[in-house]
Scaffold this motif. Structure first.
Motif: not given
Length: 604
Positions: A19, A55, A58, A498, A511, A518
């Motif tokens: 996050v 999104s 987050n 992150w 990711n 992410n």
């Protein structure tokens, strides 16, 4: 001042869910709230949405508040190790082939408005975070405001699009789960290694349905939601998804018809919220789990400047801080009496990502321009200037997937090319690549937290270096940077940290997989996607490491971006509170909020 050190992030960490930045077990019996007790905590970013699974939402600043006001089947302590909360519910792996997991919420568990937490809430969590029933081929980026990161008024109301945690595992449960009384059964299409981390209850189903479908009665609203999911009712699901995506975006206390946005099921509930100043949580009287709080009121104050947070601690305005660590912060803390300071290496890492598509200028569509820009990033200078004064042993991080010291890190660094190709600044090489690409003075606008002194310094160092090679680095810094991440047309590169949230190896998908929650830079590589799919089912730890090493190399071959350093971390707290034991994973200081104990001073 009492100073202690906690260790570096455990070397078992390879890839984690992420996050945006002494173990204490839960009590056998619920604690009693100390009437009148209160504690103030400083955090460097303001809360802006309660739905941290989107999104847009987050970010750690949101996840902290959600964590303290939510219950879950499990959580991480500060070892870190996964702890089951069986006072909320239980889960079991029913069969391995097909992989079938059953979740059961305990009888008596309820939302703060008294409505039971049940199978409807779990079914909503599945449909929202799997994306299975989303309208095919719909692209929400066409309807995202580049100034705010939120959906525009032109967003269509007739499409089903839950902007959930796609890529975190539930997309592998494509059949609508069976539900029973407070039960749900998930059947995975293929075995998923981190199945224990894939599922949890999120927003209250009855409130989502009440707001989306105009149904007043809570049970009728839940029944309507369940029917919509089970029959794939596109019209109802479109309304439900739109409410789920956007209604919980609020920056001040909801009132009137919006008061039901404050319904939660955790130890605390939101009781006050002033935009850009603070958010206050009060012990939830309807909470029935083991993790009952002892402090009646927690106020999180938004203080971006780390030195200002230290000053607030010294003045008694806040009791707990975890500011971004700088040498000045540690020096300032040394002069304060009556506080405890913990320092160490945290689970957050700094990185620079390049936009592969839908960027502000479009220059990074060319891999030569991406490579040229990365050659100018003064990573060693950043570490030496900003991090070494805090941690003399600090080094540049050279892996997208492995934490320094973790098994596989050294092997990955030896093969991925990050240290070899981008270990030193190469202005001449960058200029030559720009000439080869036929691009003159390309603009690169960098998004970062403009109210964060360390990021401001990093931006200045990058700008100075890159401009020497012929780039025109411009400032896309913003105090509301978190909501802008992933917004089409808003910037060309992003500089942020992150924060690791788990020890799961499969969460790299979020990711780097095409469309992952992410994946904020629109990166897409079919070979990477295939390896991530294999990683999801790789039970052999040795093969897991091999796959991640391969992934690391592919990301660098694509000039994805650069990691810079692992965060040094500092936590300080006053003698008004005990039980603060920070952990390396999100939510760091808040992981055991129920163990925080007010001293006599906190009740005065």
């Amino acid at each position: 001042m009492r100073i202690s050190r906690f260790g570096a992030l455990t070397a078992t960490v390879a890839a984690s869910a992420l996050v945006l930045s002494a173990c204490s077990a839960p009590a056998d019996q619920p604690s009693e709230v100390v009437e009148g007790s209160s504690v103030n905590v400083a955090w460097n970013q303001a809360f802006y949405t309660y739905n941290s699974n989107t999104s847009y939402g987050n970010a750690t600043a949101n996840a902290n508040i959600v964590y303290m006001t939510s219950s879950a089947f499990n959580y991480y302590n500060n070892v870190p190790e996964l702890v089951k909360d069986e006072s909320f519910g239980t889960y079991e792996l029913v069969t391995e082939d097909p992989q079938t997991v059953q979740y059961t919420i305990n009888e008596g568990v309820q939302w703060s408005d008294g409505v039971p937490v049940d199978e409807a809430d779990m079914l909503l969590a599945w449909v929202a975070n799997s994306g299975v029933l989303n309208t095919p081929e719909f692209d929400p980026n066409e309807f995202t405001n580049p100034e705010t990161g939120e959906f525009t008024e032109d967003y269509p109301t007739d499409v089903v699009y839950f902007d959930g945690a796609i890529g975190a595992g539930l997309e592998n449960v494509t059949e609508t789960p069976e539900i029973g009384d407070r039960e749900i059964t998930l059947v995975y299409d293929t075995p998923f290694v981190d199945w224990e981390l894939a599922f949890g209850v999120g927003l209250p189903a009855h409130v989502v349905a009440q707001r989306a479908l105009g149904i007043e009665d809570a049970q009728e609203a839940k029944d309507a939601l369940v029917e919509a999911v089970q029959t794939n009712d596109a019209e109802a699901l479109a309304a439900l998804s739109n409410v789920w995506n956007t209604d919980w975006n609020f920056t001040e206390l909801p009132t009137g018809d919006d008061a039901n946005l404050l319904v939660v099921n955790g130890p605390y509930q939101i009781s006050n919220f002033v935009a850009d100043q603070f958010i206050t949580l009060t012990a939830n009287p309807n909470y029935v789990g083991d993790n009952a709080p002892q402090i009646e009121e927690i106020t999180v104050r938004f203080i971006a400047d780390p030195l200002a947070a230290v000053q607030a601690l010294q003045n008694g305005d806040v009791d707990v801080i975890q500011p971004q660590a700088t040498a000045d912060v540690l020096t300032a803390l040394e002069s304060i009496d009556g506080i405890t300071v913990n320092t160490g290496v945290g689970g957050t890492y700094e990185h620079l990502d390049l936009q592969f598509d839908q960027s502000k200028s479009g220059h990074f569509n060319d891999p030569l321009v991406r490579e040229a820009f990365l050659k100018t990033i003064p990573r060693q200078q950043i570490v030496d200037t900003l991090i070494v004064p805090l941690n003399p042993d600090a080094e540049v991080r050279n892996s997208q997937l492995f934490v320094p010291g973790a098994e596989g890190y050294d092997d990955s660094v030896a093969s991925n090319g990050m240290a070899e190709r981008f270990g030193d600044v190469d202005i001449e090489g960058a200029a030559a690549l720009l000439a080869e690409a036929g691009v003159e003075n390309p603009e690169v606008c960098i998004l970062y937290a403009s109210n964060n002194p360390r990021r401001v310094n990093q931006f200045a160092l990058i700008q100075q270096s890159a401009n020497q090679a012929g780039f025109n680095v411009t400032d896309c810094g913003s105090e509301t940077w978190g909501g802008l991440l992933g917004t089409p047309g808003a910037y060309d590169a992003s500089l942020f940290g992150w924060q690791s949230t788990s020890l799961g190896v499969t969460n790299a998908s979020a990711n780097f997989r095409t469309g992952g929650i992410n994946n904020l830079n629109f990166y897409s590589n079919e070979e990477v996607d295939a390896l991530l799919t294999e990683l999801d089912t790789a039970l052999d730890p040795a093969r897991q490491i091999e796959i991640q090493i391969e992934l690391d190399g592919l990301l660098m071959a694509d000039n994805y971006g650069l990691t810079i350093f692992q965060f040094p971390e500092v936590t300080a707290f006053s003698d008004r509170v005990t039980g603060v034991n920070p952990g390396p994973l999100s939510p760091t200081i808040f992981w055991n909020i129920w163990d925080w104990t007010p001293t006599e001073a906190a009740s005065e």
